[in-house]
Design a protein around this motif. Structure first.
Motif, mmCIF file in Angstrom:
data_model
loop_
_atom_site.group_PDB
_atom_site.id
_atom_site.type_symbol
_atom_site.label_atom_id
_atom_site.label_comp_id
_atom_site.label_asym_id
_atom_site.label_seq_id
_atom_site.Cartn_x
_atom_site.Cartn_y
_atom_site.Cartn_z
ATOM 1 N N ILE A 156 0.848 -1.197 0.000
ATOM 2 C CA ILE A 156 0.000 0.000 0.000
ATOM 3 C C ILE A 156 0.881 1.243 0.000
ATOM 4 C CG2 ILE A 156 -1.610 1.346 1.414
ATOM 5 C CD1 ILE A 156 -2.895 -1.281 2.267
ATOM 6 N N PHE A 157 1.917 1.198 0.809
ATOM 7 C CA PHE A 157 2.842 2.331 0.857
ATOM 8 C C PHE A 157 3.478 2.572 -0.507
ATOM 9 C CE2 PHE A 157 7.305 3.644 1.264
ATOM 10 C CZ PHE A 157 7.137 4.886 1.843
ATOM 11 N N GLY A 158 3.918 1.491 -1.177
ATOM 12 C CA GLY A 158 4.522 1.626 -2.500
ATOM 13 C C GLY A 158 3.547 2.191 -3.511
ATOM 14 N N GLY A 159 2.287 1.767 -3.443
ATOM 15 C CA GLY A 159 1.272 2.299 -4.346
ATOM 16 C C GLY A 159 1.065 3.789 -4.150
ATOM 17 N N VAL A 160 1.085 4.223 -2.899
ATOM 18 C CA VAL A 160 0.943 5.651 -2.594
ATOM 19 C C VAL A 160 2.093 6.443 -3.201
ATOM 20 C CG1 VAL A 160 1.076 7.335 -0.702
ATOM 21 C CG2 VAL A 160 -0.467 5.367 -0.525
ATOM 22 N N VAL A 161 3.298 5.932 -3.090
ATOM 23 C CA VAL A 161 4.464 6.639 -3.630
ATOM 24 C C VAL A 161 4.360 6.763 -5.148
ATOM 25 C CG1 VAL A 161 6.967 6.538 -3.956
ATOM 26 C CG2 VAL A 161 5.977 5.977 -1.724
ATOM 27 N N VAL A 162 3.934 5.700 -5.820
ATOM 28 C CA VAL A 162 3.791 5.751 -7.285
ATOM 29 C C VAL A 162 2.757 6.799 -7.685
ATOM 30 C CG1 VAL A 162 3.062 4.467 -9.336
ATOM 31 C CG2 VAL A 162 4.523 3.362 -7.633
ATOM 32 N N LEU A 163 1.604 6.784 -7.041
ATOM 33 C CA LEU A 163 0.556 7.762 -7.351
ATOM 34 C C LEU A 163 1.049 9.183 -7.094
ATOM 35 C CD1 LEU A 163 -2.585 5.995 -5.821
ATOM 36 C CD2 LEU A 163 -1.967 6.165 -8.227
ATOM 37 N N ARG A 164 1.779 9.346 -6.008
ATOM 38 C CA ARG A 164 2.258 10.687 -5.644
ATOM 39 C C ARG A 164 3.268 11.207 -6.663
ATOM 40 N NH1 ARG A 164 2.845 10.371 0.064
ATOM 41 N NH2 ARG A 164 0.742 11.253 0.159
ATOM 42 N N LEU A 165 4.140 10.351 -7.144
ATOM 43 C CA LEU A 165 5.118 10.776 -8.151
ATOM 44 C C LEU A 165 4.421 11.186 -9.448
ATOM 45 C CD1 LEU A 165 7.947 8.143 -7.585
ATOM 46 C CD2 LEU A 165 8.031 10.588 -7.038
ATOM 47 N N CYS A 166 3.346 10.491 -9.803
ATOM 48 C CA CYS A 166 2.573 10.867 -10.992
ATOM 49 C C CYS A 166 1.977 12.258 -10.830
ATOM 50 C CB CYS A 166 1.459 9.850 -11.243
ATOM 51 S SG CYS A 166 2.020 8.204 -11.711
ATOM 52 N N ILE A 167 1.432 12.536 -9.656
ATOM 53 C CA ILE A 167 0.798 13.829 -9.398
ATOM 54 C C ILE A 167 1.837 14.949 -9.360
ATOM 55 C CG2 ILE A 167 -0.457 15.144 -7.640
ATOM 56 C CD1 ILE A 167 -1.948 12.491 -7.004
ATOM 57 N N ILE A 168 2.984 14.697 -8.745
ATOM 58 C CA ILE A 168 4.052 15.699 -8.718
ATOM 59 C C ILE A 168 4.526 16.009 -10.130
ATOM 60 C CG2 ILE A 168 6.444 16.123 -8.010
ATOM 61 C CD1 ILE A 168 5.848 14.557 -5.447
ATOM 62 N N THR A 169 4.683 14.973 -10.950
ATOM 63 C CA THR A 169 5.097 15.179 -12.344
ATOM 64 C C THR A 169 4.089 16.047 -13.087
ATOM 65 O OG1 THR A 169 6.210 13.028 -12.349
ATOM 66 C CG2 THR A 169 5.719 14.009 -14.487
ATOM 67 N N ALA A 170 2.805 15.801 -12.869
ATOM 68 C CA ALA A 170 1.765 16.606 -13.512
ATOM 69 C C ALA A 170 1.855 18.068 -13.077
ATOM 70 C CB ALA A 170 0.384 16.044 -13.187
ATOM 71 N N ASP A 171 2.092 18.296 -11.785
ATOM 72 C CA ASP A 171 2.222 19.675 -11.291
ATOM 73 C C ASP A 171 3.417 20.384 -11.925
ATOM 74 O OD1 ASP A 171 0.018 20.054 -9.753
ATOM 75 O OD2 ASP A 171 0.991 19.731 -7.822
ATOM 76 N N LEU A 172 4.520 19.668 -12.109
ATOM 77 C CA LEU A 172 5.679 20.260 -12.783
ATOM 78 C C LEU A 172 5.331 20.614 -14.229
ATOM 79 C CD1 LEU A 172 8.512 17.956 -11.389
ATOM 80 C CD2 LEU A 172 8.225 20.401 -10.928
ATOM 81 N N GLY A 173 4.570 19.754 -14.875
ATOM 82 C CA GLY A 173 4.117 20.053 -16.231
ATOM 83 C C GLY A 173 3.241 21.286 -16.277
ATOM 84 N N ILE A 174 2.348 21.418 -15.300
ATOM 85 C CA ILE A 174 1.495 22.605 -15.214
ATOM 86 C C ILE A 174 2.343 23.855 -15.042
ATOM 87 C CG2 ILE A 174 -0.153 23.801 -13.695
ATOM 88 C CD1 ILE A 174 -1.512 21.080 -13.275
#
Length: 465
Positions: A156-174
């Protein structure tokens, strides 16, 4: 020279304070502790918007700070939302080759077959409300859930980290696309930090794993492409945005004037693909092609999940948001009160069916009455359109405000920034063992918001956009 040194010291002090406050928010806060929550948030909000003017010409420093405050959350489990348990559930199903739209988690449990690891932990974490309903997350959103299921294994912890990295990447794109769009519109580039460094965005998206940021990345990319007169690719990317969250679907009519003002023809696509569009649709209009492409991409994203029950399951779940669920609403709560006084019961079923008609009417008025034939004119219309929708909705979770907040960055209107500060008052509803809204605080939230909006719209001196 002394003033520069003083400003530098103040900036460093603010940045250190922000890092400490974010750490406390991520690792030393529970949702039911509203006093601590709102105190930390108020301090973060104040310091963040104090810092941006100091460093508005220092892009790299603000960028680094934005990354650092997000990385603080990297190993923290979300503390204000349990939605991520459902994200991981859907992702693990998809990773196993199973359709996340086919059964509810409760139905999987009742069948006696639990096809994923940690099913009981995920069911308990998501709560009974989510467990008894079908998934309402569109396919591109499901792709990121699948990615977490593939990359995190049974953690579960690993899944959270993967999702969070996706969201951070999107924010950098924004951040990067937003800066380019601001520059092309001759607007101050530091305004993108009103989004990127807003603690509301850091906490609700990076911290609590809401995918509005990913949806907004595609939405902003589509808007930038349209601004560059690349309307074909803009339509494709806009379809992807809708397939993350459905909200941009409401705003499609508002693109009408800007699309028809674009350079005619389909010359923007590669020559070897021209015939694929020209041959089947030799006389299709530019506007029809734009809408058709966006809808085609959105609908096409469902192809891997098509079953006879898909439409029924999705529409029944979406209907709940209009006819059953209520949280942090504004106009609807006034209507509900009147309903109780006149009918003697909650009229959400009727109001939930009628209010969308007024939303559609408002969007059509913005589409055909207002002149939206340039990007700089379209942006306020998009802001007003999404605001109308939210103000007439029965449910407004805090993270929804990310959409008007980002759009407002490219306009003269700042009421969405105020809203991003006030909306956190809605967390007063969460207690240790129950959810009960404080209507006085909700009234305070919308009274301040409406007052600021009226002042900004009619009394604030500013150039028209």
């Amino acid at each position: 020279m002394l003033q520069i040194l003083k400003d530098y010291k103040i900036s460093v002090l603010i940045m250190i304070s922000l890092l400490a406050l974010y750490w406390a928010f991520a690792y030393d806060l529970e949702r039911h502790d509203f006093t601590k929550l709102i105190s930390l948030y108020a301090a973060l909000f104040f310091l963040s918007f104090k810092l941006i003017p100091f460093l508005k010409f220092n892009f790299k420093t603000l960028l680094l700070l934005g990354i650092l405050v997000r990385l603080i959350f990297i190993v923290a489990l979300p503390n204000l939302s349990q939605d991520y348990f459902r994200f991981l559930w859907d992702g693990r199903l998809t990773a196993q080759g199973l359709n996340p739209y086919l059964f509810t988690p409760d139905q999987w449990m009742q069948s006696g077959t639990l096809p994923i690891e940690q099913a009981n932990e995920l069911l308990k974490g998501m709560g009974s409300l989510s467990a008894r309903h079908y998934s309402n997350y569109p396919p591109v959103n499901q792709f990121f859930f699948w990615l977490s299921g593939i990359l995190s294994g049974n953690s579960i912890f690993g899944g959270v980290v993967v999702l969070r990295l996706c969201i951070i990447t999107a924010d950098l794109g924004i951040l990067l696309i937003g800066r380019k769009l601001l520059e092309s519109l001759n607007l101050p580039q530091h305004q993108i930090f009103w989004y990127f460094l807003n603690p509301f965005i850091v906490i609700e998206l990076t911290g609590n794993l809401h995918f509005e940021g990913v949806m907004l990345f595609f939405f902003l990319a589509a808007l930038y492409l349209l601004h560059r007169e690349k309307w074909v690719w803009s339509a494709v990317v806009l379809g992807l945005s809708i397939s993350v969250k459905l909200v941009p679907l409401l705003l499609l009519p508002l693109f009408y004037q800007l699309v028809i003002s674009q350079t005619p023809g389909l010359t923007q696509i590669p020559a070897n693909l021209n015939h694929l569009i020209r041959k089947p649709f030799p006389s299709i209009s530019r506007l029809s092609a734009f809408y058709a492409l966006a809808i085609l991409v959105f609908v096409g994203s469902f192809v891997p999940f098509i079953t006879p029950d898909l439409i029924n399951h999705c529409t029944s779940t979406i209907a709940l948001w209009f006819e059953k669920f209520e949280f942090n609403a504004s106009v609807y709560y006034i209507i509900r009160y009147i309903g109780f006084q006149t009918k003697g019961f909650n009229i959400i079923a009727t109001a939930g069916q009628e209010l969308p008609k007024y939303v559609i009417a408002g969007l059509l008025l913005l589409t055909f009455i207002r002149k939206n034939n340039t990007t700089i004119r379209l942006l306020p219309a998009l802001l007003f359109g999404i605001s109308i929708y939210f103000l007439l909705s029965t449910t407004i979770h805090p993270w929804y405000i990310a959409t008007p907040l980002l759009i407002s960055v490219f306009t003269k209107y700042k009421y969405a920034i105020v809203w991003s500060g006030l909306v956190m008052l809605s967390y007063s509803a969460y207690h240790i063992d129950s959810v009960s809204e404080n209507l006085w605080l909700i009234a305070l939230e919308y009274s301040i918001l409406s007052g600021y909006f009226v002042w900004e719209l009619f009394f604030k001196k500013s150039s028209n956009i």
